[in-house]
Design a protein around this motif. Structure first.
Motif, PDB file in Angstrom:
ATOM      1  N   ASN A   1       0.842  -1.192   0.000  1.00 52.36           N
ATOM      2  CA  ASN A   1       0.000   0.000   0.000  1.00 52.36           C
ATOM      3  C   ASN A   1       0.881   1.247   0.000  1.00 52.36           C
ATOM      4  N   PHE A   2       0.743   2.064  -1.034  1.00 56.52           N
ATOM      5  CA  PHE A   2       1.574   3.268  -1.137  1.00 56.52           C
ATOM      6  C   PHE A   2       0.796   4.542  -0.803  1.00 56.52           C
ATOM      7  N   ASP A   3      -0.399   4.383  -0.231  1.00 59.85           N
ATOM      8  CA  ASP A   3      -1.167   5.543   0.207  1.00 59.85           C
ATOM      9  C   ASP A   3      -0.490   6.117   1.447  1.00 59.85           C
ATOM     10  N   VAL A   4       0.096   7.299   1.331  1.00 61.74           N
ATOM     11  CA  VAL A   4       0.887   7.866   2.429  1.00 61.74           C
ATOM     12  C   VAL A   4       0.030   8.234   3.633  1.00 61.74           C
ATOM     13  N   LYS A   5      -1.278   8.295   3.447  1.00 63.64           N
ATOM     14  CA  LYS A   5      -2.163   8.632   4.559  1.00 63.64           C
ATOM     15  C   LYS A   5      -2.712   7.387   5.248  1.00 63.64           C
ATOM     16  N   SER A   6      -2.322   6.231   4.772  1.00 65.26           N
ATOM     17  CA  SER A   6      -2.750   4.973   5.384  1.00 65.26           C
ATOM     18  C   SER A   6      -1.670   4.492   6.346  1.00 65.26           C
ATOM     19  N   PRO A   7      -2.034   3.982   7.516  1.00 67.25           N
ATOM     20  CA  PRO A   7      -1.028   3.566   8.504  1.00 67.25           C
ATOM     21  C   PRO A   7      -0.273   2.295   8.139  1.00 67.25           C
ATOM     22  N   MET A   8      -0.804   1.456   7.270  1.00 69.28           N
ATOM     23  CA  MET A   8      -0.149   0.188   6.928  1.00 69.28           C
ATOM     24  C   MET A   8       0.427   0.268   5.511  1.00 69.28           C
ATOM     25  N   CYS A   9       1.647  -0.078   5.318  1.00 64.00           N
ATOM     26  CA  CYS A   9       2.722  -0.484   6.209  1.00 64.00           C
ATOM     27  C   CYS A   9       3.862   0.497   5.946  1.00 64.00           C
ATOM     28  N   PRO A  10       4.301   1.263   6.956  1.00 63.52           N
ATOM     29  CA  PRO A  10       5.284   2.324   6.721  1.00 63.52           C
ATOM     30  C   PRO A  10       6.611   1.844   6.136  1.00 63.52           C
ATOM     31  N   SER A  11       7.093   0.688   6.567  1.00 62.40           N
ATOM     32  CA  SER A  11       8.376   0.204   6.038  1.00 62.40           C
ATOM     33  C   SER A  11       8.249  -0.194   4.574  1.00 62.40           C
ATOM     34  N   MET A  12       7.072  -0.693   4.171  1.00 58.65           N
ATOM     35  CA  MET A  12       6.839  -1.023   2.768  1.00 58.65           C
ATOM     36  C   MET A  12       6.821   0.253   1.921  1.00 58.65           C
ATOM     37  N   LYS A  13       6.185   1.288   2.445  1.00 63.98           N
ATOM     38  CA  LYS A  13       6.074   2.543   1.699  1.00 63.98           C
ATOM     39  C   LYS A  13       7.438   3.170   1.433  1.00 63.98           C
ATOM     40  N   ILE A  14       8.293   3.187   2.449  1.00 61.97           N
ATOM     41  CA  ILE A  14       9.558   3.910   2.323  1.00 61.97           C
ATOM     42  C   ILE A  14      10.605   3.105   1.556  1.00 61.97           C
ATOM     43  N   THR A  15      10.549   1.773   1.619  1.00 67.22           N
ATOM     44  CA  THR A  15      11.563   0.957   0.939  1.00 67.22           C
ATOM     45  C   THR A  15      11.118   0.482  -0.438  1.00 67.22           C
ATOM     46  N   SER A  16       9.801   0.416  -0.658  1.00 67.27           N
ATOM     47  CA  SER A  16       9.242  -0.159  -1.895  1.00 67.27           C
ATOM     48  C   SER A  16       9.722  -1.598  -2.080  1.00 67.27           C
ATOM     49  N   ASN A  17      10.054  -2.248  -0.981  1.00 68.83           N
ATOM     50  CA  ASN A  17      10.570  -3.618  -1.015  1.00 68.83           C
ATOM     51  C   ASN A  17       9.578  -4.523  -0.306  1.00 68.83           C
ATOM     52  N   ARG A  18       9.118  -5.525  -0.985  1.00 65.89           N
ATOM     53  CA  ARG A  18       8.038  -6.349  -0.440  1.00 65.89           C
ATOM     54  C   ARG A  18       8.465  -7.221   0.738  1.00 65.89           C
ATOM     55  N   ILE A  19       9.751  -7.413   0.934  1.00 64.07           N
ATOM     56  CA  ILE A  19      10.133  -8.162   2.136  1.00 64.07           C
ATOM     57  C   ILE A  19       9.853  -7.323   3.380  1.00 64.07           C
ATOM     58  N   HIS A  20       9.714  -6.014   3.197  1.00 60.50           N
ATOM     59  CA  HIS A  20       9.420  -5.131   4.325  1.00 60.50           C
ATOM     60  C   HIS A  20       7.928  -4.809   4.388  1.00 60.50           C
ATOM     61  N   SER A  21       7.124  -5.829   4.147  1.00 62.35           N
ATOM     62  CA  SER A  21       5.672  -5.741   4.274  1.00 62.35           C
ATOM     63  C   SER A  21       5.209  -6.902   5.138  1.00 62.35           C
ATOM     64  N   PRO A  22       4.012  -6.832   5.701  1.00 62.50           N
ATOM     65  CA  PRO A  22       3.502  -7.987   6.456  1.00 62.50           C
ATOM     66  C   PRO A  22       3.507  -9.272   5.645  1.00 62.50           C
ATOM     67  N   LYS A  23       3.113  -9.189   4.375  1.00 64.10           N
ATOM     68  CA  LYS A  23       3.109 -10.388   3.527  1.00 64.10           C
ATOM     69  C   LYS A  23       4.522 -10.931   3.350  1.00 64.10           C
ATOM     70  N   GLY A  24       5.476 -10.034   3.085  1.00 65.99           N
ATOM     71  CA  GLY A  24       6.858 -10.468   2.901  1.00 65.99           C
ATOM     72  C   GLY A  24       7.422 -11.091   4.155  1.00 65.99           C
ATOM     73  N   ARG A  25       7.164 -10.471   5.300  1.00 68.39           N
ATOM     74  CA  ARG A  25       7.700 -10.995   6.562  1.00 68.39           C
ATOM     75  C   ARG A  25       7.053 -12.328   6.924  1.00 68.39           C
ATOM     76  N   ALA A  26       5.756 -12.450   6.679  1.00 65.63           N
ATOM     77  CA  ALA A  26       5.070 -13.714   6.960  1.00 65.63           C
ATOM     78  C   ALA A  26       5.628 -14.828   6.081  1.00 65.63           C
ATOM     79  N   THR A  27       5.881 -14.521   4.813  1.00 65.06           N
ATOM     80  CA  THR A  27       6.409 -15.525   3.887  1.00 65.06           C
ATOM     81  C   THR A  27       7.799 -15.985   4.313  1.00 65.06           C
TER      82      THR A  27
END
Length: 630
Positions: free
Chosen positions: A198-224
């Motif tokens: 999610n790249f909506d800057v006004k949405s709380p989920m997931c800040p590390s995904m937004k700033i890195t654009s790297n899917r390992i830094h998302s809940p889905k990436g970390r769960a996988t």
């Protein structure tokens, strides 16, 4: 409907529907293997009847939705993909759905979702059209590099198509013991819906995904990553549940220290361990907990992140900063006895340089001077013991509010606690500041779970004793108060007891029952929400606005994402750039267009970040109320 916000809510519900369907209880989850079929709309009713009969004949639960006007159906039968027999059943149902769709003159793919059903392509397109598709593929992708195995291979290339009964995630997941899969639910039940991308800057989920654009830094990436880590542990005969059970009784020894030192040395020399990849992804998590409520499956990354860190550091040494963070509630009260002395020390350029280079911490916060204890000298709120409170008569207890301290506000932003004491008095209550009892959240975040369990139990025992007095308990920081409700419950279960600590906005409405409402007027105030609070308690901004309105003041909620501080995350050197980048995404822009003296934030971390970046901070909304009341 002409209401834009109403329209957006409806579309948001539609967007989240598939993810919510995946949150079904039990091992069987709705799987998207038979969805996206399309038949002429005039045949849709009969088609649905037969489709349902087919699934019912196998005793399956399923979700069925779609676009009726176009004859498109999205059907997700619930299967346990860790069960080999149900994996076989998937192939049988797929074949039957293909035949049923052909019977009604329909299309197997109405919109999307070819993927693993590409084995049906030749029959679906027909020999002639399939041949033409292969020519097109050969013209643009002669080496079959783009999505090989889907739709068709290039002409002249004998490559197999993906099959429904090919190896899938369930094949790997079933290698993990059932007890482990059940215990590590957060990692195992991610269904890949991708709402966290999610790249909506006004949405709380997931800040590390937004700033890195790297899917390992998302809940889905970390769960996988954690799911694969658990599989590799099982492959090596390692039981993480047994390791966790042994930890509380396992004492640190010279032998274990030597082993961890040796392992860390080899890791620094580049020795590969998949655990390091998982650790890298976990280190980027801000532990804001937005995913635990915003993800349709409620994937709680901070929960399994803490468990991973605990086990990872049985094999590898911890950095010194982890120990400093985890023990902050031990040394902060001691330093607060002489805040100016310690602030002078911390402010020295050499100390800050050493902290940055050797400890990995930057922009360390300064202690409140004067301290909270100094500000409340001689005040009755700080002079009552628990025994004196227990001795009060029922009439005296009826007007007392108990202030529950947290380490960050009490020792680093003490004015907020002191102002809450004054606010409570202004509205006719007698505030009493309870003795400080460690919260332990910092221990939980860093994976010191055995230590956290002891801290949580000790503080729970204390707060349960206080709760017997029948007086409201209130804390001022959302992250710490919500820790009592979430992490304490996860860790202690029934041993937590039934004490309840309220946040300021939860206590004030009842405390203000006798207050007359005023007419709302004047320049508005602006509330910046704390990630954990606005996602766990989405009604909080409206409650604050209602409280302000009672005193004739207007409070507007500012739509922003994460501030980027998140406890100590923003103070760690390796996260420093990302922390400031996250703040820039939404908070900085809002701060630039709004009057700073009218901006408010409930979170200690948020206020710290604003002060660090903007040069001057913002206040807690309770402090604005104190000013309004006068």
């Amino acid at each position: 409907c002409n209401d834009l916000s109403g329209i957006e809510r409806i579309y948001a519900m539609r967007k989240k529907a598939v993810g919510l369907l995946g949150n079904a209880k039990g091992a069987a989850k709705p799987i998207p293997f038979a969805e996206d079929t399309c038949v002429p709309p005039e045949h849709l009713a009969d088609y649905i009847v037969e489709f349902r009969a087919l699934l019912d004949s196998h005793g399956l639960s399923y979700g069925m939705f779609g676009h009726v006007d176009a004859g498109v159906l999205h059907v997700r039968p619930a299967l346990d993909m860790c069960d080999p027999q149900q994996e076989i059943l998937m192939k049988a149902i797929s074949d039957d759905v293909v035949a049923l769709t052909a019977k009604y003159g329909g299309l197997l793919w109405g919109e999307h979702g070819k993927g693993f059903r590409a084995e049906y392509s030749p029959a679906f397109f027909g020999e002639q059209l399939f041949g033409e598709l292969r020519k097109v593929k050969a013209a643009f992708d002669p080496d079959n590099r783009l999505n090989p195995g889907k739709i068709c291979p290039p002409e002249g290339v004998d490559a197999p198509m993906l099959r429904v009964d090919a190896t899938k995630r369930g094949t790997y997941d079933r290698q993990i013991p059932i007890a482990v899969r059940t215990s590590w639910r957060g990692a195992m039940e991610c269904n890949g819906n991708g709402l966290c991308f999610n790249f909506d800057v006004k949405s709380p989920m997931c800040p590390s995904m937004k700033i890195t654009s790297n899917r390992i830094h998302s809940p889905k990436g970390r769960a996988t990553l954690v799911r694969e880590w658990l599989r590799l542990l099982a492959d090596r005969g390692v039981d993480p549940l047994k390791l966790e059970q042994e930890l509380p009784e396992k004492r640190a020894s010279l032998r274990s220290l030597i082993e961890r030192t040796r392992n860390s040395w080899h890791a620094n020399k580049g020795e590969y361990d998949f655990s390091h990849e998982v650790k890298e992804a976990m280190s980027g998590c801000l532990a804001c907990k937005a995913c635990s409520t915003q993800c349709p499956i409620k994937i709680d990354v901070p929960e399994f992140r803490s468990r991973f860190l605990q086990l990872y550091h049985t094999r590898y040494l911890r950095p010194m900063r982890d120990h400093l963070v985890a023990t902050v509630e031990s040394y902060a009260p001691l330093m607060a006895r002489a805040p100016k002395t310690f602030n002078f020390f911390i402010n020295q350029p050499l100390v800050r340089k050493l902290s940055e280079k050797h400890i990995g911490m930057v922009d360390l916060p300064l202690l409140s001077a004067p301290s909270l204890q100094r500000q409340l000298v001689g005040h009755r709120s700080a002079n009552m013991t628990l025994e004196q409170l227990e001795a009060l008569s029922p009439e005296q207890k009826a007007n007392v509010v108990l202030v529950v301290q947290d380490p960050f506000t009490s020792y680093y932003d003490a004015q907020v606690v002191a102002d809450f004491v004054r606010l409570a008095e202004k509205i006719g209550w007698q505030p009493v500041v309870l003795p400080f009892s460690p919260n332990g959240k910092a221990q939980h975040i860093k994976g010191f779970l055995s230590r956290f369990a002891k801290t949580a139990q000790k503080t729970s025992d204390f707060l349960n004793r206080v709760a017997q007095l029948g007086m409201p308990m209130v804390g001022v920081d959302p992250a710490l108060v919500l820790c009592y409700r979430d992490e304490y419950k996860q860790t202690l279960g029934d041993k937590r007891g039934d004490f309840h600590v309220m946040l300021v906005h939860e206590w004030l409405p009842a405390a203000l029952e006798q207050t007359d409402n005023r007419e709302v007027s004047g320049e508005p105030w602006y509330l910046f929400g704390h990630c954990t609070e606005v996602t766990a308690l989405p009604g909080a901004p409206a409650q604050w606005a209602s409280i302000f309105a009672r005193f004739g003041a207007k409070l507007e909620s500012v739509s922003v994402g994460c501030c980027g501080m998140a406890g100590t995350y923003g103070h760690e050197v390796k996260n420093h750039a990302n922390s400031l980048g996250i703040y820039e995404l939404s908070w900085h822009q809002a701060m630039q267009r709004l009057p700073r003296n009218r901006c408010l934030a409930t979170g200690y971390s948020c206020r710290s970040q604003v002060k660090r970046v903007e040069g001057n901070g913002v206040r807690h909304p309770l402090q604005a109320l104190l000013e309004i009341i006068g």
